[in-house]
Design a protein around this motif. Structure first.
Motif, mmCIF file in Angstrom:
data_model
loop_
_atom_site.group_PDB
_atom_site.id
_atom_site.type_symbol
_atom_site.label_atom_id
_atom_site.label_comp_id
_atom_site.label_asym_id
_atom_site.label_seq_id
_atom_site.Cartn_x
_atom_site.Cartn_y
_atom_site.Cartn_z
ATOM 1 N N GLU A 56 0.847 -1.407 -0.598
ATOM 2 C CA GLU A 56 0.026 -0.417 0.181
ATOM 3 C C GLU A 56 0.582 1.519 -0.245
ATOM 4 O OE1 GLU A 56 -2.705 0.096 3.526
ATOM 5 O OE2 GLU A 56 -3.091 -2.695 2.244
ATOM 6 N N LEU A 57 0.303 2.007 -0.848
ATOM 7 C CA LEU A 57 1.066 3.479 -1.162
ATOM 8 C C LEU A 57 0.211 4.751 -0.486
ATOM 9 C CD1 LEU A 57 3.843 4.108 -1.319
ATOM 10 C CD2 LEU A 57 3.731 4.620 -4.059
ATOM 11 N N ALA A 58 0.026 5.630 0.461
ATOM 12 C CA ALA A 58 -0.827 6.651 -0.015
ATOM 13 C C ALA A 58 -2.251 5.892 0.152
ATOM 14 C CB ALA A 58 -0.527 7.516 -0.711
ATOM 15 N N GLY A 59 -2.337 4.766 1.048
ATOM 16 C CA GLY A 59 -3.668 4.116 1.509
ATOM 17 C C GLY A 59 -4.306 3.478 0.314
ATOM 18 N N LYS A 60 -3.364 3.769 -0.798
ATOM 19 C CA LYS A 60 -4.133 3.212 -2.566
ATOM 20 C C LYS A 60 -3.278 1.406 -2.320
ATOM 21 C CE LYS A 60 -6.261 6.370 -3.475
ATOM 22 N NZ LYS A 60 -5.486 7.694 -4.444
ATOM 23 N N THR A 61 -3.527 0.624 -2.915
ATOM 24 C CA THR A 61 -3.334 -1.000 -3.052
ATOM 25 C C THR A 61 -2.097 -0.901 -4.903
ATOM 26 O OG1 THR A 61 -5.030 -1.891 -2.642
ATOM 27 C CG2 THR A 61 -3.587 -3.571 -3.021
ATOM 28 N N VAL A 62 -0.783 -1.242 -4.548
ATOM 29 C CA VAL A 62 -0.103 -1.051 -5.281
ATOM 30 C C VAL A 62 0.621 -2.593 -5.805
ATOM 31 C CG1 VAL A 62 2.356 -0.095 -6.192
ATOM 32 C CG2 VAL A 62 0.763 1.225 -5.065
ATOM 33 N N ILE A 63 0.614 -3.251 -7.200
ATOM 34 C CA ILE A 63 0.996 -4.244 -7.138
ATOM 35 C C ILE A 63 2.336 -3.841 -7.358
ATOM 36 C CG2 ILE A 63 0.542 -6.836 -9.161
ATOM 37 C CD1 ILE A 63 -1.442 -6.767 -6.928
ATOM 38 N N VAL A 64 3.349 -5.079 -7.150
ATOM 39 C CA VAL A 64 5.001 -4.967 -7.809
ATOM 40 C C VAL A 64 4.794 -6.578 -7.933
ATOM 41 C CG1 VAL A 64 7.038 -5.257 -7.419
ATOM 42 C CG2 VAL A 64 5.465 -3.796 -5.576
ATOM 43 N N CYS A 65 5.109 -6.730 -9.897
ATOM 44 C CA CYS A 65 5.181 -8.290 -10.248
ATOM 45 C C CYS A 65 6.020 -7.816 -11.274
ATOM 46 C CB CYS A 65 3.698 -8.018 -11.047
ATOM 47 S SG CYS A 65 3.829 -9.660 -12.098
ATOM 48 N N SER A 66 7.421 -9.182 -11.411
ATOM 49 C CA SER A 66 8.446 -8.417 -12.384
ATOM 50 C C SER A 66 8.111 -9.011 -13.841
ATOM 51 C CB SER A 66 8.952 -9.513 -12.110
ATOM 52 O OG SER A 66 9.221 -10.538 -11.743
ATOM 53 N N THR A 67 8.698 -8.609 -14.430
ATOM 54 C CA THR A 67 8.247 -9.201 -16.671
ATOM 55 C C THR A 67 9.402 -10.302 -17.228
ATOM 56 O OG1 THR A 67 9.753 -7.541 -17.354
ATOM 57 C CG2 THR A 67 7.267 -7.079 -16.684
ATOM 58 N N GLY A 68 10.089 -10.527 -15.860
ATOM 59 C CA GLY A 68 11.030 -11.712 -16.871
ATOM 60 C C GLY A 68 11.751 -9.966 -17.322
ATOM 61 N N ILE A 69 12.844 -11.704 -18.102
ATOM 62 C CA ILE A 69 13.896 -10.495 -19.234
ATOM 63 C C ILE A 69 13.371 -10.724 -20.665
ATOM 64 C CG2 ILE A 69 16.074 -10.603 -21.095
ATOM 65 C CD1 ILE A 69 17.680 -11.310 -18.891
ATOM 66 N N GLY A 70 12.953 -9.035 -21.276
ATOM 67 C CA GLY A 70 12.294 -9.020 -22.604
ATOM 68 C C GLY A 70 10.929 -9.066 -23.212
ATOM 69 N N GLY A 71 10.523 -8.714 -24.381
ATOM 70 C CA GLY A 71 9.366 -8.358 -24.936
ATOM 71 C C GLY A 71 8.208 -9.591 -24.616
ATOM 72 N N PRO A 72 8.316 -10.939 -24.883
ATOM 73 C CA PRO A 72 7.328 -11.792 -25.282
ATOM 74 C C PRO A 72 6.884 -12.289 -23.630
ATOM 75 C CG PRO A 72 8.818 -12.795 -26.597
ATOM 76 C CD PRO A 72 9.677 -11.397 -25.303
ATOM 77 N N SER A 73 7.744 -12.265 -22.337
ATOM 78 C CA SER A 73 7.287 -12.280 -21.150
ATOM 79 C C SER A 73 6.936 -11.038 -20.507
ATOM 80 C CB SER A 73 8.727 -12.942 -19.806
ATOM 81 O OG SER A 73 9.396 -11.879 -19.400
ATOM 82 N N THR A 74 7.352 -10.267 -21.043
ATOM 83 C CA THR A 74 6.814 -8.474 -20.454
ATOM 84 C C THR A 74 5.441 -8.469 -21.053
ATOM 85 O OG1 THR A 74 8.655 -8.140 -20.832
ATOM 86 C CG2 THR A 74 6.633 -6.259 -20.649
ATOM 87 N N SER A 75 4.806 -8.784 -22.247
ATOM 88 C CA SER A 75 3.373 -9.034 -22.727
ATOM 89 C C SER A 75 2.732 -10.172 -22.167
ATOM 90 C CB SER A 75 3.499 -9.253 -24.342
ATOM 91 O OG SER A 75 4.526 -10.710 -24.050
ATOM 92 N N ILE A 76 3.133 -10.991 -21.695
ATOM 93 C CA ILE A 76 2.137 -11.854 -20.909
ATOM 94 C C ILE A 76 2.024 -10.793 -19.293
ATOM 95 C CG2 ILE A 76 2.391 -14.160 -19.753
ATOM 96 C CD1 ILE A 76 3.595 -14.755 -21.943
ATOM 97 N N ALA A 77 2.876 -10.456 -18.958
ATOM 98 C CA ALA A 77 2.768 -9.962 -17.564
ATOM 99 C C ALA A 77 1.932 -9.036 -17.811
ATOM 100 C CB ALA A 77 4.003 -9.054 -17.074
ATOM 101 N N VAL A 78 1.947 -7.962 -18.545
ATOM 102 C CA VAL A 78 1.015 -6.769 -18.456
ATOM 103 C C VAL A 78 0.153 -6.957 -19.056
ATOM 104 C CG1 VAL A 78 1.017 -4.796 -20.198
ATOM 105 C CG2 VAL A 78 3.449 -4.895 -19.889
ATOM 106 N N GLU A 79 0.000 -7.965 -20.236
ATOM 107 C CA GLU A 79 -1.705 -8.297 -20.613
ATOM 108 C C GLU A 79 -2.861 -9.264 -19.104
ATOM 109 O OE1 GLU A 79 -3.920 -8.299 -23.354
ATOM 110 O OE2 GLU A 79 -4.898 -9.870 -21.543
#
Ligand SMILES: O=P(O)(O)O[C@H]1O[C@H](CO)[C@@H](O)[C@H]1O
Ligand SMILES: O=c1cc[nH]c(=O)[nH]1
Length: 255
Positions: A56-79
């Protein structure tokens, strides 16, 4: 109750508790460090390269999530994070500068990325710019200034590969395909600040889908000076960029 509402991340809607902002480092080991800088950090899941904590930050929920290296795994995390309700993504990475005036330990905020990846083409044709969100970028710059960092703002070359795409010859083959021979000099001439590996995918995905994204990176090498980073400097630089991304998230959540 579902054990996971998405394919890879191992997260449910319930886990996110209505969070709309995520901080997305590449390295899974950076996730806990970021979450521990906020209130009530909780480990949620770890699958493949995707480690997720909630805080939580300023009373709001925040998610922290790793993407791994590179576009393909980043696209999965973001999706999958978008499916779960995230609308703002702040990437915090490490990077190699290619301009001689940028020092190791400085911080770079990316306004747009050169699309040297493949994954972004699955979201938009090459003519579409990989551009960062203005509010995210402003928050990152303000946070960096507040924390007294030496910050540079500009374009990042975002490559699928660490070696040939970033024109590294210190490899097993020593060979770089013709497409990338001389490319570093060309990017330098165009004022490109640095190389990293996820912003092209992240920024294109977000800019084309009504999502907000920003990107900050700590400079761990300068390619005009050296190839291998110093471990202690790398830790300090990463830690400074982590503090900046958390401060930027706070600015966005309290705006
Ligand atoms: O430190 P992270 O966020 O992983 O970022 C950079 O470091 C990795 C390469 O060493 C790539 O993921 C690159 O983008
Ligand atoms: O040179 C570098 C350093 C970190 N990450 C990259 O992708 N390139």
């Amino acid at each position: 109750m579902a054990t996971s509402d998405v394919f890879h991340l191992g997260l449910t809607f319930d886990d996110l508790k209505g969070a709309t902002l995520a901080i997305v480092p590449g390295d899974p080991q950076r996730v806990e460090k970021i979450a521990q800088l906020m209130d009530n950090p909780v480990f949620l899941a770890s699958h493949r390269e995707f480690t997720t904590w909630r805080a939580e930050l300023a009373g709001k929920t925040v998610i922290v999530c790793s993407t791994g290296i590179g576009g393909p795994s980043t696209s999965i995390a973001v999706e999958e994070l978008s499916q779960l309700g995230i609308r703002t993504f702040l990437r915090i990475g490490t990077t190699g500068a290619i301009q001689s005036h940028i020092q190791v330990g400085d911080v770079l905020v990316t306004t747009a990325a050169v699309r040297l990846d493949g994954a972004s083409l699955h979201f938009a044709p090459m003519e579409f710019p990989a551009v960062a969100d203005f509010a995210c970028t402003s928050a990152l710059v303000s946070a960096a200034n507040q924390l007294g960092a030496q910050v540079h703002l500009g374009v990042t070359a975002s490559s699928d590969t660490f070696y040939p795409g970033q024109e590294r010859y210190d490899t097993y083959s020593g060979r770089v395909v013709s497409r990338f021979k001389g490319s570093m000099e060309e990017w330098q001439g165009m004022g490109v600040m640095n190389y990293e590996m996820e912003s092209a995918t992240l920024l294109t995905m977000c800019a084309t889908q009504g999502l907000r994204a920003g990107m900050v990176a700590g400079v761990i090498v300068n390619r005009t000076q050296q190839e291998i980073p110093n471990a202690e400097t790398m830790k300090q630089t990463e830690s400074q960029a982590v503090n900046i991304v958390v401060a930027a998230a706070r600015l966005l959540l309290t705006a």
